[in-house]
Design an enzyme around this catalytic site. Structure first.
Site, PDB file in Angstrom:
ATOM      1  N   THR A 166       0.819  -1.203   0.000  1.00  0.00           N
ATOM      2  CA  THR A 166       0.000   0.000   0.000  1.00  0.00           C
ATOM      3  C   THR A 166       0.859   1.261   0.000  1.00  0.00           C
ATOM      4  OG1 THR A 166      -0.209  -0.432   2.325  1.00  0.00           O
ATOM      5  CG2 THR A 166      -2.093  -0.949   0.972  1.00  0.00           C
ATOM      6  N   ASP A 211       2.827  -2.391   7.107  1.00  0.00           N
ATOM      7  CA  ASP A 211       4.240  -2.451   7.521  1.00  0.00           C
ATOM      8  C   ASP A 211       4.903  -1.110   7.169  1.00  0.00           C
ATOM      9  OD1 ASP A 211       6.781  -3.246   8.123  1.00  0.00           O
ATOM     10  OD2 ASP A 211       6.951  -4.709   6.512  1.00  0.00           O
ATOM     11  N   LYS A 234       6.730   0.992   9.037  1.00  0.00           N
ATOM     12  CA  LYS A 234       8.059   1.243   9.633  1.00  0.00           C
ATOM     13  C   LYS A 234       8.309   2.745   9.830  1.00  0.00           C
ATOM     14  CE  LYS A 234      10.311  -2.975   7.929  1.00  0.00           C
ATOM     15  NZ  LYS A 234       9.495  -3.535   6.835  1.00  0.00           N
ATOM     16  N   ALA A 260       9.577   6.157  11.424  1.00  0.00           N
ATOM     17  CA  ALA A 260      10.895   6.363  12.038  1.00  0.00           C
ATOM     18  C   ALA A 260      11.228   7.841  12.226  1.00  0.00           C
ATOM     19  CB  ALA A 260      11.975   5.711  11.169  1.00  0.00           C
ATOM     20  N   ASP A 261      10.204   8.691  12.454  1.00  0.00           N
ATOM     21  CA  ASP A 261      10.492  10.131  12.509  1.00  0.00           C
ATOM     22  C   ASP A 261      10.055  10.717  13.854  1.00  0.00           C
ATOM     23  OD1 ASP A 261      11.133  12.767  11.601  1.00  0.00           O
ATOM     24  OD2 ASP A 261      10.566  12.189   9.560  1.00  0.00           O
TER      25      ASP A 261
HETATM   26  P1  5BU Z   1      10.099 -12.480   2.356  1.00  0.00           P
HETATM   27  O1  5BU Z   1       9.671 -12.451   0.933  1.00  0.00           O
HETATM   28  O2  5BU Z   1       9.432 -13.623   3.156  1.00  0.00           O
HETATM   29  O3  5BU Z   1      11.567 -12.438   2.555  1.00  0.00           O
HETATM   30  O4  5BU Z   1       9.479 -11.122   2.944  1.00  0.00           O
HETATM   31  C1  5BU Z   1       9.637 -10.744   4.258  1.00  0.00           C
HETATM   32  C2  5BU Z   1       8.867  -9.465   4.538  1.00  0.00           C
HETATM   33  O5  5BU Z   1       9.124  -9.083   5.900  1.00  0.00           O
HETATM   34  C3  5BU Z   1       9.244  -8.265   3.691  1.00  0.00           C
HETATM   35  O6  5BU Z   1       8.070  -7.479   3.513  1.00  0.00           O
HETATM   36  C4  5BU Z   1      10.230  -7.487   4.531  1.00  0.00           C
HETATM   37  O7  5BU Z   1      10.135  -6.104   4.279  1.00  0.00           O
HETATM   38  C5  5BU Z   1       9.757  -7.803   5.932  1.00  0.00           C
HETATM   39  N1  5BU Z   1      10.823  -7.819   6.953  1.00  0.00           N
HETATM   40  C6  5BU Z   1      11.836  -8.749   6.967  1.00  0.00           C
HETATM   41  O8  5BU Z   1      11.918  -9.604   6.090  1.00  0.00           O
HETATM   42  N2  5BU Z   1      12.749  -8.744   7.972  1.00  0.00           N
HETATM   43  C7  5BU Z   1      12.720  -7.834   8.964  1.00  0.00           C
HETATM   44  O9  5BU Z   1      13.547  -7.885   9.885  1.00  0.00           O
HETATM   45  C8  5BU Z   1      11.694  -6.871   8.925  1.00  0.00           C
HETATM   46  C9  5BU Z   1      10.752  -6.893   7.926  1.00  0.00           C
HETATM   47 BR1  5BU Z   1      11.590  -5.629  10.242  1.00  0.00          BR
END
Ligand code: 5BU
Length: 283
Positions: A66, A96, A98, A100-101
């Site tokens: 999104t 998600d 995130k 950070a401000d």
């Molecule tokens: P994957 O395709 O299963 O590798 O995606 C993992 C998702 O989790 C992806 O949207 C990342 O931005 C998110 N993520 C992550 O992989 N590891 C982290 O430590 C954090 C977020 Br915080």
């Protein structure tokens, strides 16, 4: 392992003060799934088709799509479609973002702009790097709506800086705002971490731990991601929710039958790891 990992999701739902956390725990129990699918794709049609296919098998959908920075064809209707799917399949939505401000900026980012995240996302997350003011800023918007916030206490990537004292400080920040900060993005249980012995509620604390970096077939990608299995994450590390992305939709071109099969597979793995954990802690 802290006692929370010996309790059922239903037991924890009954005691949780935050509405979003309670709803998530109840959904996990009702649907018997601790799987969250992370949908990071660039086309709206793929985004919605994947969510419709995995819907029956998930408690939560994590959308980074999104953000305008991933979806190429974002428009307002996608939020409405996502909300309809969330009702159809009975899952919660986790943006998600995130954050950070500083507090003032994040409260605007959370409430306003094109996305108005707080109006549709049950759960969102923030980096603890600015300190407690980020919780203040997001809480002004999220608390009255019954939303929940997760802090990024650890990351799954090789060489992550979110370790040691940084992680401990993140837990202290959460401990100070338990009605809004419902838990962490982390790789293990967090109750008791960083406690100084002067806190009154450490024995009772219940943080949700949602864990990315989960895969059954590969150990990582070429960009620093590291995968562990649902068994390592839920049984050995006591985490609550597995977040899986490419392990489920990653075959190109996207094959919806494959997505469906993989979602079913990860749901089963995550749930049996949880059942094994309960069994072990009761024996
Ligand atoms: P994957 O395709 O299963 O590798 O995606 C993992 C998702 O989790 C992806 O949207 C990342 O931005 C998110 N993520 C992550 O992989 N590891 C982290 O430590 C954090 C977020 Br915080």
């Amino acid at each position: 392992m802290p006692a929370m990992s010996a309790q059922t999701y239903a037991q924890r739902a009954q005691k949780h003060a935050n509405p979003a956390a309670r709803q998530l725990l109840e959904t996990i129990e009702r649907k018997q799934t601790n799987l969250c699918v992370s949908v990071d794709v660039i086309k709206k049609a793929d985004f919605l088709a994947i969510i419709d296919a995995v819907g029956p098998f998930v408690c939560l959908i994590k959308a980074t799509g999104t953000h305008v920075d991933i979806l190429e064809d974002f428009d307002e209707t996608i939020i409405k479609d996502l909300q309809e799917l969330s009702v159809k399949h009975d899952f919660l939505i986790f943006e998600d973002r995130k954050f950070a401000d500083i507090g003032n900026t994040v409260s605007l980012q959370y409430s306003s702009g094109v996305h108005k995240i707080a109006s549709w996302s049950h759960i969102t997350n923030a980096h603890p790097v600015p300190g407690p003011s980020i919780i203040t800023g997001l809480g002004v918007i999220g608390r009255p709506l019954g939303r929940g916030l997760l802090l990024l206490a650890e990351m799954s990537t090789k060489g992550s800086l979110a370790t040691g004292a940084y992680t401990e400080e993140a837990v202290r920040m959460a401990r100070a705002a338990p009605d809004f900060v419902v838990g962490f993005i982390a790789q293990r249980r967090m109750e008791g971490i960083g406690a100084t012995g002067t806190e009154s509620n450490v024995e009772e604390e219940d943080f949700l731990v949602l864990t990315p970096g989960v895969g059954l077939d590969v150990k990582g990608d070429t960009m620093g991601q590291q995968y562990r299995t649902p068994k390592q994450v839920v049984l050995e590390s006591g985490c609550d929710v597995i977040i899986v992305g490419r392990g489920i939709y990653g075959k190109t071109p996207i094959d919806i039958n494959y997505v469906h099969t993989q979602a079913e597979r990860y749901r089963k793995e995550g749930w049996s790891a949880y059942q094994e954990r309960l069994q072990l802690s009761s024996s």
